[in-house]
Design a protein around this motif. Structure first.
Motif, PDB file in Angstrom:
ATOM      1  N   ARG A 162       0.964  -1.403  -0.274  1.00 52.15           N
ATOM      2  CA  ARG A 162      -0.003  -0.143   0.451  1.00 52.15           C
ATOM      3  C   ARG A 162       0.761   1.371  -0.187  1.00 52.15           C
ATOM      4  N   HIS A 163       1.659   1.534   0.366  1.00 48.87           N
ATOM      5  CA  HIS A 163       2.644   2.594   0.484  1.00 48.87           C
ATOM      6  C   HIS A 163       4.164   2.454  -0.057  1.00 48.87           C
ATOM      7  N   ILE A 164       4.665   1.687  -0.293  1.00 44.16           N
ATOM      8  CA  ILE A 164       6.036   1.735  -0.361  1.00 44.16           C
ATOM      9  C   ILE A 164       5.894   0.822  -2.329  1.00 44.16           C
ATOM     10  N   ALA A 165       5.626  -0.060  -2.697  1.00 38.75           N
ATOM     11  CA  ALA A 165       5.385  -0.372  -4.146  1.00 38.75           C
ATOM     12  C   ALA A 165       4.968   0.013  -5.094  1.00 38.75           C
ATOM     13  N   PRO A 166       3.885   1.186  -4.791  1.00 38.48           N
ATOM     14  CA  PRO A 166       3.356   2.399  -5.581  1.00 38.48           C
ATOM     15  C   PRO A 166       4.095   3.657  -6.318  1.00 38.48           C
ATOM     16  N   ASN A 167       4.964   3.816  -4.522  1.00 35.43           N
ATOM     17  CA  ASN A 167       5.899   4.853  -5.075  1.00 35.43           C
ATOM     18  C   ASN A 167       7.506   4.336  -5.582  1.00 35.43           C
ATOM     19  N   ALA A 168       7.612   3.048  -5.172  1.00 33.06           N
ATOM     20  CA  ALA A 168       8.778   3.092  -5.704  1.00 33.06           C
ATOM     21  C   ALA A 168       8.728   2.334  -7.548  1.00 33.06           C
ATOM     22  N   VAL A 169       7.580   1.800  -7.910  1.00 32.90           N
ATOM     23  CA  VAL A 169       8.022   1.299  -8.857  1.00 32.90           C
ATOM     24  C   VAL A 169       8.388   2.040 -10.038  1.00 32.90           C
ATOM     25  N   ALA A 170       7.839   3.575 -10.542  1.00 32.67           N
ATOM     26  CA  ALA A 170       8.473   4.450 -11.240  1.00 32.67           C
ATOM     27  C   ALA A 170       9.997   3.898 -11.956  1.00 32.67           C
ATOM     28  N   PRO A 171      10.657   4.242 -11.222  1.00 29.57           N
ATOM     29  CA  PRO A 171      12.376   3.370 -11.863  1.00 29.57           C
ATOM     30  C   PRO A 171      12.211   2.940 -12.192  1.00 29.57           C
ATOM     31  N   VAL A 172      11.161   1.460 -11.586  1.00 27.56           N
ATOM     32  CA  VAL A 172      11.412   0.108 -12.624  1.00 27.56           C
ATOM     33  C   VAL A 172      10.980   0.360 -13.265  1.00 27.56           C
TER      34      VAL A 172
ATOM     35  N   VAL B  99      10.792   2.716 -16.192  1.00 27.27           N
ATOM     36  CA  VAL B  99      11.454   3.366 -17.130  1.00 27.27           C
ATOM     37  C   VAL B  99      12.478   2.693 -17.123  1.00 27.27           C
ATOM     38  N   VAL B 100      13.433   2.025 -15.869  1.00 24.28           N
ATOM     39  CA  VAL B 100      14.825   1.207 -16.768  1.00 24.28           C
ATOM     40  C   VAL B 100      13.862  -0.371 -17.304  1.00 24.28           C
ATOM     41  N   ALA B 101      12.923  -0.615 -17.426  1.00 28.05           N
ATOM     42  CA  ALA B 101      12.049  -2.107 -18.225  1.00 28.05           C
ATOM     43  C   ALA B 101      11.327  -1.453 -19.248  1.00 28.05           C
ATOM     44  N   THR B 102      11.481  -0.650 -19.644  1.00 32.14           N
ATOM     45  CA  THR B 102      10.778   0.193 -20.780  1.00 32.14           C
ATOM     46  C   THR B 102      11.568   0.701 -21.896  1.00 32.14           C
ATOM     47  N   ILE B 103      13.093   1.096 -21.376  1.00 31.44           N
ATOM     48  CA  ILE B 103      14.207   1.143 -21.940  1.00 31.44           C
ATOM     49  C   ILE B 103      14.555  -0.095 -22.058  1.00 31.44           C
ATOM     50  N   ALA B 104      15.142  -1.349 -21.211  1.00 33.07           N
ATOM     51  CA  ALA B 104      15.725  -2.288 -21.844  1.00 33.07           C
ATOM     52  C   ALA B 104      14.676  -3.527 -22.721  1.00 33.07           C
ATOM     53  N   LEU B 105      13.327  -3.341 -22.823  1.00 33.83           N
ATOM     54  CA  LEU B 105      12.289  -3.449 -23.782  1.00 33.83           C
ATOM     55  C   LEU B 105      13.158  -4.541 -25.396  1.00 33.83           C
ATOM     56  N   GLY B 106      13.115  -2.906 -25.648  1.00 29.95           N
ATOM     57  CA  GLY B 106      14.423  -3.175 -27.332  1.00 29.95           C
ATOM     58  C   GLY B 106      15.699  -2.771 -26.938  1.00 29.95           C
ATOM     59  N   THR B 107      16.681  -3.085 -26.106  1.00 30.57           N
ATOM     60  CA  THR B 107      17.910  -3.926 -25.606  1.00 30.57           C
ATOM     61  C   THR B 107      17.763  -5.792 -26.059  1.00 30.57           C
ATOM     62  N   TYR B 108      16.508  -6.078 -25.397  1.00 27.09           N
ATOM     63  CA  TYR B 108      16.359  -7.637 -24.949  1.00 27.09           C
ATOM     64  C   TYR B 108      15.292  -7.800 -26.942  1.00 27.09           C
ATOM     65  N   ILE B 109      15.454  -6.969 -27.510  1.00 23.72           N
ATOM     66  CA  ILE B 109      15.150  -7.065 -28.939  1.00 23.72           C
ATOM     67  C   ILE B 109      16.392  -7.014 -29.811  1.00 23.72           C
ATOM     68  N   ALA B 110      17.077  -6.263 -29.389  1.00 25.35           N
ATOM     69  CA  ALA B 110      18.248  -6.401 -30.361  1.00 25.35           C
ATOM     70  C   ALA B 110      18.987  -7.988 -29.853  1.00 25.35           C
ATOM     71  N   LEU B 111      18.997  -8.256 -28.403  1.00 21.86           N
ATOM     72  CA  LEU B 111      20.052  -8.783 -27.779  1.00 21.86           C
ATOM     73  C   LEU B 111      19.780 -10.665 -28.835  1.00 21.86           C
ATOM     74  N   GLU B 112      18.151 -10.648 -29.102  1.00 26.80           N
ATOM     75  CA  GLU B 112      17.289 -11.405 -29.518  1.00 26.80           C
ATOM     76  C   GLU B 112      17.959 -11.939 -30.828  1.00 26.80           C
TER      77      GLU B 112
END
Length: 326
Positions: free
Chosen positions: A236-246, A248-261
């Motif tokens: 209720r308190h930590i996850a909703p406020n800590a998920v934003a950096p995750v 961001v990094v996951a969205t950028i990493a998605l393109g990296t995984y496509i290139a890796l495949e």
């Protein structure tokens, strides 16, 4: 002596504590009856959150709009490739090998006589599926391990940090050559599993640092003092406020995984024929780059455009979710 005038029923006294209380009550009733606020001030604004501000900024960002349209088109042709092509990617005619553009075949043919346009369209399905599944797996596993380590700390945090260092020391491409070379399956799942295995440490570190920062805030300490359980504070308190950096990094990493495949398929340890992949097409077209450069340029261009779109989307999301850039 003249008697004081009698005030009308329901009038508010002009002095005294009772008058102030009546005035406050009257104002509260007025606001309840008039949700648009006092006269002349217009509608009252709802309190804005980080997510509402981020969405407002994203809608005004041309980079996000362009990247989003490209990604939506890729998702569309991944789900319904038959909507823009009528041929099978496995149908080949050696008599047309290495021929250029023709009516009905705008991208020409590759070295095996397969239609390059059809294989480029169907290759998007593999790349998008691998990228999305790998990103979801990495984000879930890394967030879970990193979040728990950052929240509880102690020996578990130290142990996870050392395990993360070990995985960071493994070169990704070399690890793929070693691990996937012994896999005989011709599906996308071994590739996805390999990406999750070597990709979770990055997300784990991001999630750990974000949770450590958030759990020191006053509202988390107040919830702990009121007797909130660990699960309630996390969810209720930590996850909703800590998920934003995750995110961001996951969205950028998605393109990296496509290139890796595509890289692993090009090296022969990722997807293998008869699977359709941009990496496979680039690998098969490389020996004929002088005689049939179109067979190499089209899948390479599609791969570059896809990776660029996801990286642009990640950059836009990062700018919108970073309060320091406002």
């Amino acid at each position: 002596m003249p008697e004081p005038p009698i005030e009308p029923e329901g009038a508010i006294a002009s002095t005294g504590a009772g008058g102030a209380m009546d005035l406050a009550t009257a104002e509260g009733e007025t606001l309840e009856k008039n949700p648009l606020g006092p006269e002349g001030t217009g509608p009252r604004e709802k309190p804005r959150s980080l997510w509402s501000d981020a969405w407002r900024d994203l809608r005004r960002n041309p980079v996000f709009i362009i990247a989003g349209l490209v990604i939506l088109f890729l998702v569309f042709i991944s789900l319904w490739p038959g909507a823009i092509t009528w041929m099978s990617p496995l149908k080949c005619d050696l008599s047309k090998a290495q021929q250029g553009s023709q009516p009905g075949h705008p991208f020409g043919f590759n070295g095996q006589g397969c239609d390059v346009y059809t294989r480029t369209v169907y290759g998007a399905r593999t790349s998008v599926a691998v990228g999305v599944c790998a990103t979801l797996g990495v984000a879930l596993l890394g967030s879970l391990l990193g979040g728990l380590a950052g929240f509880f700390g102690g020996a578990a945090d130290s142990f996870l940090s050392r395990i993360t260092d070990i995985f960071f020391a493994i070169p990704v491409v070399l690890g793929g050559l070693v691990l996937l070379s012994v896999v005989t399956s011709n599906t996308i799942w071994p590739v996805i599993g390999f990406m999750i295995l070597l990709g979770w440490p990055q997300i784990s570190r991001i999630a750990r640092g974000s949770v450590i920062t958030v759990k020191q805030n006053d509202y988390v300490q107040a919830a702990r003092a009121l007797g909130a359980s660990n699960s309630r504070m996390l969810l209720r308190h930590i996850a909703p406020n800590a998920v934003a950096p995750v995110i961001v990094v996951a969205t950028i990493a998605l393109g990296t995984y496509i290139a890796l495949e595509a890289t692993l398929s090009y090296l022969g340890v990722g997807l293998k024929p008869p699977s359709v992949s941009w990496g496979i097409d680039i690998s098969s077209a490389s020996p004929y780059i002088r005689n049939a450069p179109h067979a190499l340029l089209w899948p390479s261009g599609a791969l570059a455009l896809t990776v660029l779109a996801f990286i642009m989307l990640g950059d836009a999301v990062r700018d919108a979710l970073d309060p320091k850039l406002r």
